[in-house]
Motif scaffolding. Sequence first.
Motif, PDB file in Angstrom:
ATOM      1  N   LYS A 106     -23.923 -25.240   9.609  1.00  0.00           N
ATOM      2  CA  LYS A 106     -22.461 -25.199   9.684  1.00  0.00           C
ATOM      3  C   LYS A 106     -21.850 -24.838   8.327  1.00  0.00           C
ATOM      4  O   LYS A 106     -22.351 -25.245   7.274  1.00  0.00           O
ATOM      5  N   ILE A 107     -20.736 -24.095   8.377  1.00  0.00           N
ATOM      6  CA  ILE A 107     -20.015 -23.693   7.174  1.00  0.00           C
ATOM      7  C   ILE A 107     -18.517 -23.805   7.443  1.00  0.00           C
ATOM      8  O   ILE A 107     -18.030 -23.324   8.476  1.00  0.00           O
ATOM      9  N   ASP A 108     -17.792 -24.431   6.525  1.00  0.00           N
ATOM     10  CA  ASP A 108     -16.330 -24.434   6.561  1.00  0.00           C
ATOM     11  C   ASP A 108     -15.835 -23.457   5.498  1.00  0.00           C
ATOM     12  O   ASP A 108     -16.118 -23.634   4.308  1.00  0.00           O
ATOM     13  N   VAL A 109     -15.128 -22.412   5.931  1.00  0.00           N
ATOM     14  CA  VAL A 109     -14.648 -21.400   4.995  1.00  0.00           C
ATOM     15  C   VAL A 109     -13.155 -21.575   4.765  1.00  0.00           C
ATOM     16  O   VAL A 109     -12.437 -22.107   5.610  1.00  0.00           O
ATOM     17  N   VAL A 114     -15.087 -15.527   4.775  1.00  0.00           N
ATOM     18  CA  VAL A 114     -15.576 -15.255   6.111  1.00  0.00           C
ATOM     19  C   VAL A 114     -17.099 -15.134   6.096  1.00  0.00           C
ATOM     20  O   VAL A 114     -17.677 -14.654   5.130  1.00  0.00           O
ATOM     21  N   VAL A 115     -17.744 -15.619   7.152  1.00  0.00           N
ATOM     22  CA  VAL A 115     -19.182 -15.402   7.335  1.00  0.00           C
ATOM     23  C   VAL A 115     -19.370 -13.994   7.890  1.00  0.00           C
ATOM     24  O   VAL A 115     -18.678 -13.594   8.840  1.00  0.00           O
ATOM     25  N   SER A 131     -27.149 -11.968   6.063  1.00  0.00           N
ATOM     26  CA  SER A 131     -25.880 -12.636   6.354  1.00  0.00           C
ATOM     27  C   SER A 131     -25.483 -13.477   5.153  1.00  0.00           C
ATOM     28  O   SER A 131     -26.300 -13.781   4.285  1.00  0.00           O
ATOM     29  N   GLY A 132     -24.228 -13.875   5.129  1.00  0.00           N
ATOM     30  CA  GLY A 132     -23.740 -14.700   4.032  1.00  0.00           C
ATOM     31  C   GLY A 132     -22.255 -14.920   4.154  1.00  0.00           C
ATOM     32  O   GLY A 132     -21.643 -14.643   5.194  1.00  0.00           O
ATOM     33  N   VAL A 133     -21.670 -15.422   3.083  1.00  0.00           N
ATOM     34  CA  VAL A 133     -20.239 -15.720   3.059  1.00  0.00           C
ATOM     35  C   VAL A 133     -19.552 -14.815   2.045  1.00  0.00           C
ATOM     36  O   VAL A 133     -19.958 -14.750   0.879  1.00  0.00           O
ATOM     37  N   LEU A 134     -18.525 -14.108   2.502  1.00  0.00           N
ATOM     38  CA  LEU A 134     -17.713 -13.265   1.641  1.00  0.00           C
ATOM     39  C   LEU A 134     -16.501 -14.068   1.197  1.00  0.00           C
ATOM     40  O   LEU A 134     -15.708 -14.530   2.024  1.00  0.00           O
ATOM     41  N   MET A 135     -16.368 -14.272  -0.116  1.00  0.00           N
ATOM     42  CA  MET A 135     -15.203 -14.973  -0.672  1.00  0.00           C
ATOM     43  C   MET A 135     -14.284 -13.931  -1.295  1.00  0.00           C
ATOM     44  O   MET A 135     -14.629 -13.296  -2.286  1.00  0.00           O
TER      45      MET A 135
END
Length: 226
Positions: A106-109, A114-115, A131-135
């Motif tokens: 789980k991830i809270d962005v 966005v994932v 995959s990953g998280v774009l900040m």
Amino acid sequence: MKKKFVVLLSAVTMLGGMAIGVGAAPVLEKITANLNWGIRYEVNGKQWTPKDQSGNKIAAINYNNTTYLPVRAVSDALGIAVKFDNKTQKITLGEKLATTPLTSEKIDVGYSSVVTTDKQYTVHDGKDYGSGVLMKEINVEQKVTFKPEGKHQTLELSVLPVSVSKEISVKVFNGEVLLKEVFLSPGGSGQSVTLDIKGAKELKVTAKLVDIIGASGTIFLAGTYK
């Protein structure tokens, strides 16, 4: 608490080792045991009270002249990851051989993160992280919270630049404890770090410009748990 298979640890091994005293039996065996509410505990010199996942106090069990505690309570106290596979009836303690992608948990962005699996962001220096998280729109502090939920012992984290015109500070926290700070500079490459997350339930990652005047940036976070 949900009905589940519980493996017990001998309390005499709690501060020394993590030897499990119960094998992977194919069936449950009924026993007669006693709850012992009179035992007091210390972990690393501090008083400790064993609790279940809902925060309720747990009593030790006395059976056949041996004292037992639930494995999850002990693993939480000692900072050791624990994972139970209901299908295989297997409990894994500590670091695993197989890796788990960061985005599988789980991830809270935040509002500007966005994932993603978009290859324009996941591919860096010829390597596709999958995959990953774009900040995005990093100027004042942005935050992402990863939720390994105590199932993993280490995190291999890659912090990669997408659009960096001014230096960006990226920090990783386990609770209030700062695990690592890295910096991404204009024209620089990404950084990969190995973090001992000690069975953490949540990890907070913050990113902000070192000098927030007149700029913003975008970075990509990828990694694997073990």
